[in-house]
Write a protein that holds these residues in place. Sequence first.
Motif, PDB file in Angstrom:
ATOM      1  N   GLY A   1       0.803  -1.211   0.000  1.00 25.64           N
ATOM      2  CA  GLY A   1       0.000   0.000   0.000  1.00 25.64           C
ATOM      3  C   GLY A   1       0.835   1.260   0.000  1.00 25.64           C
ATOM      4  O   GLY A   1       0.540   2.222  -0.719  1.00 25.64           O
ATOM      5  N   ILE A   2       1.909   1.274   0.795  1.00 25.82           N
ATOM      6  CA  ILE A   2       2.768   2.460   0.850  1.00 25.82           C
ATOM      7  C   ILE A   2       3.444   2.701  -0.493  1.00 25.82           C
ATOM      8  O   ILE A   2       3.533   3.843  -0.963  1.00 25.82           O
ATOM      9  CB  ILE A   2       3.808   2.317   1.979  1.00 25.82           C
ATOM     10  N   VAL A   3       3.896   1.640  -1.130  1.00 27.87           N
ATOM     11  CA  VAL A   3       4.501   1.789  -2.458  1.00 27.87           C
ATOM     12  C   VAL A   3       3.476   2.326  -3.455  1.00 27.87           C
ATOM     13  O   VAL A   3       3.769   3.235  -4.252  1.00 27.87           O
ATOM     14  CB  VAL A   3       5.082   0.446  -2.945  1.00 27.87           C
TER      15      VAL A   3
ATOM     16  N   VAL B   1      -5.272  12.666  -5.686  1.00 28.85           N
ATOM     17  CA  VAL B   1      -5.975  12.376  -4.433  1.00 28.85           C
ATOM     18  C   VAL B   1      -6.955  11.222  -4.630  1.00 28.85           C
ATOM     19  O   VAL B   1      -6.996  10.269  -3.842  1.00 28.85           O
ATOM     20  CB  VAL B   1      -6.726  13.636  -3.936  1.00 28.85           C
ATOM     21  N   ALA B   2      -7.748  11.306  -5.691  1.00 23.84           N
ATOM     22  CA  ALA B   2      -8.715  10.238  -5.974  1.00 23.84           C
ATOM     23  C   ALA B   2      -8.009   8.917  -6.252  1.00 23.84           C
ATOM     24  O   ALA B   2      -8.447   7.849  -5.793  1.00 23.84           O
ATOM     25  CB  ALA B   2      -9.581  10.641  -7.169  1.00 23.84           C
ATOM     26  N   ALA B   3      -6.905   8.974  -6.999  1.00 20.62           N
ATOM     27  CA  ALA B   3      -6.164   7.753  -7.317  1.00 20.62           C
ATOM     28  C   ALA B   3      -5.560   7.132  -6.065  1.00 20.62           C
ATOM     29  O   ALA B   3      -5.543   5.899  -5.919  1.00 20.62           O
ATOM     30  CB  ALA B   3      -5.074   8.061  -8.345  1.00 20.62           C
ATOM     31  N   ALA B   4      -5.062   7.958  -5.148  1.00 18.37           N
ATOM     32  CA  ALA B   4      -4.472   7.435  -3.905  1.00 18.37           C
ATOM     33  C   ALA B   4      -5.513   6.700  -3.079  1.00 18.37           C
ATOM     34  O   ALA B   4      -5.245   5.615  -2.532  1.00 18.37           O
ATOM     35  CB  ALA B   4      -3.859   8.581  -3.101  1.00 18.37           C
ATOM     36  N   VAL B   5      -6.720   7.273  -2.977  1.00 17.17           N
ATOM     37  CA  VAL B   5      -7.789   6.607  -2.235  1.00 17.17           C
ATOM     38  C   VAL B   5      -8.171   5.293  -2.917  1.00 17.17           C
ATOM     39  O   VAL B   5      -8.395   4.273  -2.254  1.00 17.17           O
ATOM     40  CB  VAL B   5      -9.017   7.531  -2.113  1.00 17.17           C
ATOM     41  N   ALA B   6      -8.200   5.296  -4.245  1.00 15.69           N
ATOM     42  CA  ALA B   6      -8.538   4.080  -4.989  1.00 15.69           C
ATOM     43  C   ALA B   6      -7.487   2.991  -4.776  1.00 15.69           C
ATOM     44  O   ALA B   6      -7.821   1.812  -4.615  1.00 15.69           O
ATOM     45  CB  ALA B   6      -8.677   4.399  -6.481  1.00 15.69           C
ATOM     46  N   VAL B   7      -6.219   3.376  -4.766  1.00 17.16           N
ATOM     47  CA  VAL B   7      -5.149   2.405  -4.522  1.00 17.16           C
ATOM     48  C   VAL B   7      -5.272   1.827  -3.113  1.00 17.16           C
ATOM     49  O   VAL B   7      -5.155   0.613  -2.907  1.00 17.16           O
ATOM     50  CB  VAL B   7      -3.766   3.069  -4.718  1.00 17.16           C
ATOM     51  N   TYR B   8      -5.517   2.685  -2.149  1.00 15.31           N
ATOM     52  CA  TYR B   8      -5.683   2.229  -0.768  1.00 15.31           C
ATOM     53  C   TYR B   8      -6.838   1.225  -0.674  1.00 15.31           C
ATOM     54  O   TYR B   8      -6.704   0.160  -0.063  1.00 15.31           O
ATOM     55  CB  TYR B   8      -5.951   3.435   0.133  1.00 15.31           C
ATOM     56  N   TRP B   9      -7.978   1.583  -1.285  1.00 19.05           N
ATOM     57  CA  TRP B   9      -9.143   0.699  -1.258  1.00 19.05           C
ATOM     58  C   TRP B   9      -8.811  -0.653  -1.897  1.00 19.05           C
ATOM     59  O   TRP B   9      -9.170  -1.710  -1.361  1.00 19.05           O
ATOM     60  CB  TRP B   9     -10.307   1.357  -2.007  1.00 19.05           C
TER      61      TRP B   9
ATOM     62  N   GLY C   1      -3.402   5.204   7.833  1.00 18.16           N
ATOM     63  CA  GLY C   1      -4.204   4.135   7.253  1.00 18.16           C
ATOM     64  C   GLY C   1      -3.458   2.830   7.132  1.00 18.16           C
ATOM     65  O   GLY C   1      -3.969   1.765   7.500  1.00 18.16           O
ATOM     66  N   LEU C   2      -2.242   2.873   6.619  1.00 20.42           N
ATOM     67  CA  LEU C   2      -1.479   1.654   6.364  1.00 20.42           C
ATOM     68  C   LEU C   2      -0.515   1.316   7.498  1.00 20.42           C
ATOM     69  O   LEU C   2      -0.637   0.278   8.146  1.00 20.42           O
ATOM     70  CB  LEU C   2      -0.720   1.794   5.047  1.00 20.42           C
TER      71      LEU C   2
END
Length: 293
Positions: free
Chosen positions: A41-43, A64-72, A152-153
């Motif tokens: 997730g961090i990567v 910002v949207a992409a980061a949230v999508a990656v986290y999800w 989060g991670l």
Amino acid sequence: MHTSSTTRHEAGHDRLSDVSGPSGGRVGRICRSPFGWMLIGIVGVGGVSAATATGPGPLQVLGVAAAVAVYWAVMRFVARRPMPEIARRGAAREALLGGGIGLGFILVSALVIAAFGGYSFSWAGNGFFSVVASAVTVSAGAAVTEELMFRGLALQALERLFGSRAAVAITAPLFGAAHLANPGATAWSALAIAIEAGALLGAAFLWRRSIWFVVGMHFAWNAAEQLLGIPVSGHTAKGLLSVDVAGSGLLTGGAFSLEASVVTVLIGVALAVPMFVLAHRRGGLLPRQRAAR
């Protein structure tokens, strides 16, 4: 997401250990371990941040949207755990509450320093809309990506392994160290960031269990500094005001600015302690034995 009882909160944490589907072999088990999904997730989130942080405003918003999508995606398909911390229900309320605390934190810190003669402010004369747009996009990008990575991670993964207190004790100095490459950074500024930001934001997350709450705090903190003309963690940008600095670096923060001021550290501690107490009362501090189950 804020829950109304300790029982519900504890039940939510018990579900964190639920894993569905086949094991997928050794690689699958490693990836689904707390260290595994934390690093993946961090990567992923860090890669999005690196690719979008210095781009124009629309690209930063997309980041910002992409980061949230990656986290999800990492939590859903790798960690295979529920994600109440990014629940949409109540997200606006949590973000606004966190934003109010973050804004108050910076305004009170700046006013105390000004009262002791460290800061004086004047109108900068920069374009209003361009400055506000820059503060919003840059602050949103930093707040979302850093909170997804650190609270989060990293914090949640380490909490699973070692308990809540140890997780904050580990992530706080790491958050301070991450700012050592910033302009004007010193060992003291890294320690200050670890205490006033790493520990404070960690306590805030344990209290509310909402990424949106800590994102709101972080966003308002950074945006307020920029609009006041105060360098954000050593980085200078155009603000609505400009600040003249005088006196001891211990008071003003020196080249690193507000976040290296002893005033900000003390106020950060004053906020973090009651948040830890509230988290404990709500059953939000997991001991190592239960976290590892």
